[in-house]
Design an enzyme around this catalytic site. Structure first.
Site, mmCIF file in Angstrom:
data_model
loop_
_atom_site.group_PDB
_atom_site.id
_atom_site.type_symbol
_atom_site.label_atom_id
_atom_site.label_comp_id
_atom_site.label_asym_id
_atom_site.label_seq_id
_atom_site.Cartn_x
_atom_site.Cartn_y
_atom_site.Cartn_z
ATOM 1 N N SER A 52 -0.221 1.803 -16.291
ATOM 2 C CA SER A 52 0.422 3.063 -16.656
ATOM 3 C C SER A 52 -0.468 4.256 -16.341
ATOM 4 O O SER A 52 -1.680 4.204 -16.526
ATOM 5 C CB SER A 52 0.761 3.082 -18.148
ATOM 6 N N HIS A 102 5.965 0.356 -23.851
ATOM 7 C CA HIS A 102 5.291 1.645 -23.576
ATOM 8 C C HIS A 102 6.271 2.593 -22.932
ATOM 9 O O HIS A 102 6.422 3.748 -23.337
ATOM 10 C CB HIS A 102 4.093 1.430 -22.653
ATOM 11 N N ASN A 103 6.997 2.112 -21.925
ATOM 12 C CA ASN A 103 7.967 2.978 -21.241
ATOM 13 C C ASN A 103 9.118 3.368 -22.150
ATOM 14 O O ASN A 103 9.614 4.494 -22.085
ATOM 15 C CB ASN A 103 8.489 2.284 -19.990
ATOM 16 N N LEU A 106 0.831 -1.222 0.000
ATOM 17 C CA LEU A 106 0.000 0.000 0.000
ATOM 18 C C LEU A 106 0.853 1.256 0.000
ATOM 19 O O LEU A 106 0.583 2.226 0.718
ATOM 20 C CB LEU A 106 -0.953 -0.013 1.209
ATOM 21 N N VAL A 153 4.346 -4.129 -5.094
ATOM 22 C CA VAL A 153 5.597 -3.851 -4.381
ATOM 23 C C VAL A 153 6.699 -3.637 -5.410
ATOM 24 O O VAL A 153 6.504 -3.859 -6.601
ATOM 25 C CB VAL A 153 5.968 -4.988 -3.395
ATOM 26 N N LYS A 182 14.779 4.458 -14.081
ATOM 27 C CA LYS A 182 14.611 3.284 -13.233
ATOM 28 C C LYS A 182 14.928 1.985 -13.987
ATOM 29 O O LYS A 182 15.118 0.960 -13.380
ATOM 30 C CB LYS A 182 13.194 3.225 -12.690
ATOM 31 N N ALA A 199 9.613 -3.896 -7.972
ATOM 32 C CA ALA A 199 9.964 -5.003 -8.888
ATOM 33 C C ALA A 199 11.234 -5.682 -8.376
ATOM 34 O O ALA A 199 12.052 -5.085 -7.679
ATOM 35 C CB ALA A 199 10.192 -4.439 -10.294
ATOM 36 N N LYS A 253 4.101 -3.231 -21.552
ATOM 37 C CA LYS A 253 4.311 -2.085 -20.651
ATOM 38 C C LYS A 253 5.747 -1.585 -20.778
ATOM 39 O O LYS A 253 6.008 -0.379 -20.767
ATOM 40 C CB LYS A 253 4.031 -2.487 -19.200
ATOM 41 N N ARG A 294 20.155 10.048 -21.725
ATOM 42 C CA ARG A 294 20.079 10.137 -20.261
ATOM 43 C C ARG A 294 21.435 9.757 -19.638
ATOM 44 O O ARG A 294 21.900 10.398 -18.700
ATOM 45 C CB ARG A 294 18.995 9.198 -19.717
ATOM 46 N N GLU A 310 7.884 6.049 -24.205
ATOM 47 C CA GLU A 310 7.809 7.219 -23.310
ATOM 48 C C GLU A 310 9.165 7.913 -23.239
ATOM 49 O O GLU A 310 9.264 9.139 -23.334
ATOM 50 C CB GLU A 310 7.374 6.736 -21.928
ATOM 51 N N TYR A 311 10.225 7.135 -23.129
ATOM 52 C CA TYR A 311 11.575 7.717 -23.100
ATOM 53 C C TYR A 311 11.842 8.474 -24.404
ATOM 54 O O TYR A 311 12.329 9.602 -24.409
ATOM 55 C CB TYR A 311 12.628 6.601 -22.976
ATOM 56 N N HIS A 336 33.546 -14.386 -43.071
ATOM 57 C CA HIS A 336 32.192 -14.575 -42.556
ATOM 58 C C HIS A 336 31.156 -14.796 -43.648
ATOM 59 O O HIS A 336 29.967 -14.897 -43.339
ATOM 60 C CB HIS A 336 31.803 -13.368 -41.688
ATOM 61 N N ARG A 364 2.880 -4.893 4.500
ATOM 62 C CA ARG A 364 3.835 -5.453 5.475
ATOM 63 C C ARG A 364 3.843 -4.587 6.736
ATOM 64 O O ARG A 364 3.739 -5.091 7.844
ATOM 65 C CB ARG A 364 5.235 -5.525 4.866
HETATM 66 C C1 6PG Z 1 3.913 4.865 -16.219
HETATM 67 C C2 6PG Z 1 5.335 5.356 -15.980
HETATM 68 C C3 6PG Z 1 5.884 4.646 -14.762
HETATM 69 C C4 6PG Z 1 7.138 5.304 -14.186
HETATM 70 C C5 6PG Z 1 8.243 5.316 -15.186
HETATM 71 C C6 6PG Z 1 9.442 6.109 -14.716
HETATM 72 O O1 6PG Z 1 3.685 4.217 -17.257
HETATM 73 O O2 6PG Z 1 3.073 5.160 -15.353
HETATM 74 O O3 6PG Z 1 6.119 5.019 -17.112
HETATM 75 O O4 6PG Z 1 6.095 3.304 -15.089
HETATM 76 O O5 6PG Z 1 6.886 6.603 -13.783
HETATM 77 O O6 6PG Z 1 8.602 4.024 -15.370
HETATM 78 O O7 6PG Z 1 10.513 5.510 -15.346
HETATM 79 P P1 6PG Z 1 11.952 6.145 -15.379
HETATM 80 O O8 6PG Z 1 12.289 6.478 -13.942
HETATM 81 O O9 6PG Z 1 12.757 5.032 -15.919
HETATM 82 O O10 6PG Z 1 11.862 7.352 -16.257
#
Ligand code: 6PG
Length: 503
Positions: free
Chosen positions: A142, A199-200, A24, A88, A274, A90, A196, A301, A203-204, A468, A47
């Site tokens: 997400s 997706h991330n 939580l 919790v 992350k 990953a 997912k 990054r 997002e990057y 090769h 916990r």
């Molecule tokens: C989401 C976000 C979520 C998290 C990112 C941050 O879909 O809600 O993507 O998963 O905020 O993973 O990731 P970074 O710290 O790697 O930018």
């Protein structure tokens, strides 16, 4: 394995809960609140049990919470087949909770990991729990903390049977777009967490492209953050409408209370991560899919985080154009050129991400529906955008589309943008403004368009120094030239065994 089941009606389940959430922290608490607000009895556990009491004290009036202070009581409070959502961190923390849970569960029960787990961990856990007669569902959630509460995009994998029991609740709490929940069954075992992850990764790439657009307007035209915020607000009313463009305007408009400076100028310019973007690139390398946009975003990054190296370079003062700005004719229409370059580069990044999902779906036998992935990304998630409606239409029109760039709408949109795109990349190079996302996207687009690539020379070089072998354009089979002898050519075999990318 459990029969196909559905959520028991309140009368059938007696005083047991429909679903439980353990873990939580903010995400878990908000997901539990979302579930309760939708009329489901939700068992809650943590916990540190004080978190359970805090949740019920602060939000108990939002719905039917069933608090427990032990995992045993938590499990006992659930209607069968039990549906347990783990929220919790990953990695090892997830494994630890699973190890405690499994002995308490019975055949047909469902364990859901709603964290950002690596899809290979999910595949392992799904196999392990299946041996205990349990369903394991790795699901992407997400939309951050607000999304978990107000309505996320949800990407569940796992067995079809588990989705029959779990799907109705997840579709209930997901955000709706045009009456369609942003949640669907993605595919077996790790498919949900894989999607997912991509997706991330997208997002990057999206955030990197936005950052480059900001830098080009700031460093290239000398615009102030508040003015650039206005530009993003304008862009957000057009084809670039999206959550990320919208919040970019908010961040750029923000003034630091302590200094009165633009907020963006008091933030250390070192982007952290992350790991989900990094995982996406690692997976793409294994699959042989060039996700250059996502890779450049991950590396950008890393470069920004190389503080020591960057300081050494600044101290030495590596030569290059600096302090130069676009003026006069060069500056005319540059803002809109950046908008067009951003859109075209974004199409490339999404095309690459969907290529990766395609390749993984084939590799792992997941049967992922790309149109449905675009559909559930239209709302709730971080990359939600008007753009995704177009992607859905593209895959609805041709489920075997070889690349998003081949869809008529996107092909035309990128063609319309390419002069501006080339202008912006050229300007960035001339001004010494790093634009790895824009320029790599353009290089990818030009690479994809070429009828002959310089890879033929690469093959020749590999054959000379490593024997090769190579294939010929005019004959089947593989060949080797006797570079150290009479330069004659030997046929190596007749089978076409060239190692090509899998799609
Ligand atoms: C989401 C976000 C979520 C998290 C990112 C941050 O879909 O809600 O993507 O998963 O905020 O993973 O990731 P970074 O710290 O790697 O930018």
């Amino acid at each position: 394995m459990a029969e196909t089941t559905t959520t028991p009606a309140a009368s059938d389940r007696g005083d047991l809960a429909d679903v439980g959430v353990t873990g939580l922290a903010v995400m878990g608490r908000n997901l539990a609140r979302n579930i309760a607000r939708h009329g489901h009895a939700v068992a809650v556990h943590n916990r540190t049990s004080s978190r359970v009491d805090e949740l019920v004290d602060e939000h108990g009036d939002e719905g039917d919470f069933r608090p427990s202070h032990s995992l045993e009581d938590f499990v006992a409070s659930l209607a069968k087949p039990r549906r347990v959502i783990i929220m919790v961190k990953a990695g090892k923390a997830t494994d630890a909770v699973i190890d405690e849970l499994v002995p308490l569960l019975e055949e047909g029960d469902i364990v859901v990991d709603a964290g950002n787990a690596h899809f290979e961990d999910t595949r392992r856990r799904e196999r392990d729990l299946r041996e205990h007669g349990l369903h394991y569902v790795g699901t992407g959630v997400s939309g951050g903390e607000e999304g978990a509460l107000e309505g996320p995009s949800i990407m569940p994998g796992g067995s079809r049977e588990s989705y029959d029991a779990l799907g109705p609740i997840l579709e209930d709490i997901a955000v709706d777009v045009d009456g369609t929940p942003c949640c669907t069954y993605v595919g077996p075992d790790g498919a949900g967490h894989f999607v997912k992850m991509v997706h991330n990764g997208i997002e990057y790439a999206d955030m990197q492209l936005i950052a480059e657009a900001y830098d080009l307007l700031r460093s290239g035209l000398g615009m102030e953050p508040a003015d650039i915020a206005g530009v993003f607000e304008d862009w957000n009313s057009g084809d670039l409408e999206s959550f990320l463009v919208e919040i970019t305007a908010r961040v750029l408009r923000h003034t630091d209370a302590q200094t009165g400076k633009p907020f963006v100028d008091v933030v250390v310019d070192q982007a952290e991560q992350k790991g989900t973007g990094r995982w996406t690139v690692q997976s793409a390398l294994d699959l042989g899919i060039p996700v250059t946009g996502i890779a450049e975003a991950v590396f950008a990054r890393a470069l920004s985080g190389a503080a020591g190296q960057r300081k050494a370079v600044l101290d030495k003062g590596l030569a290059g154009p600096s302090g130069v700005r676009l003026e006069g004719e060069d500056a005319e229409g540059f803002v809109d050129a950046v908008r067009q370059a951003l859109y075209a580069s974004k199409v490339v990044a999404y095309a690459q991400g969907f290529d990766q999902i395609t390749a993984a779906s084939a590799e792992y036998g997941w049967g992922v529906d790309r149109g449905m992935m675009a559909t559930i990304w239209r709302g709730g998630c971080i990359i939600r955008a008007r753009f995704l409606d177009r992607i859905k239409e593209a895959y609805d029109a041709d489920e075997h589309l070889a690349s998003l760039l081949l869809d008529d709408y996107f092909a035309s949109a990128v063609d319309d943008a390419q002069d501006a795109w080339r202008r912006v990349v050229s300007a960035a190079v001339r001004l010494g403004i790093p634009a790895p996302g824009f320029s790599s996207a353009l290089a990818y687009y030009d690479g994809l368009r070429r009828d002959r690539l310089p890879a033929s020379l690469v093959q020749g070089l590999r054959d000379l120094f490593g024997a090769h072998t190579y294939r010929r354009v005019d004959t089947e089979g593989t060949f080797h030239t006797l570079w150290g002898g009479d330069l004659s050519e030997e046929r190596q075999d007749t089978a076409d065994q060239g190692s090509h990318s899998p799609h």
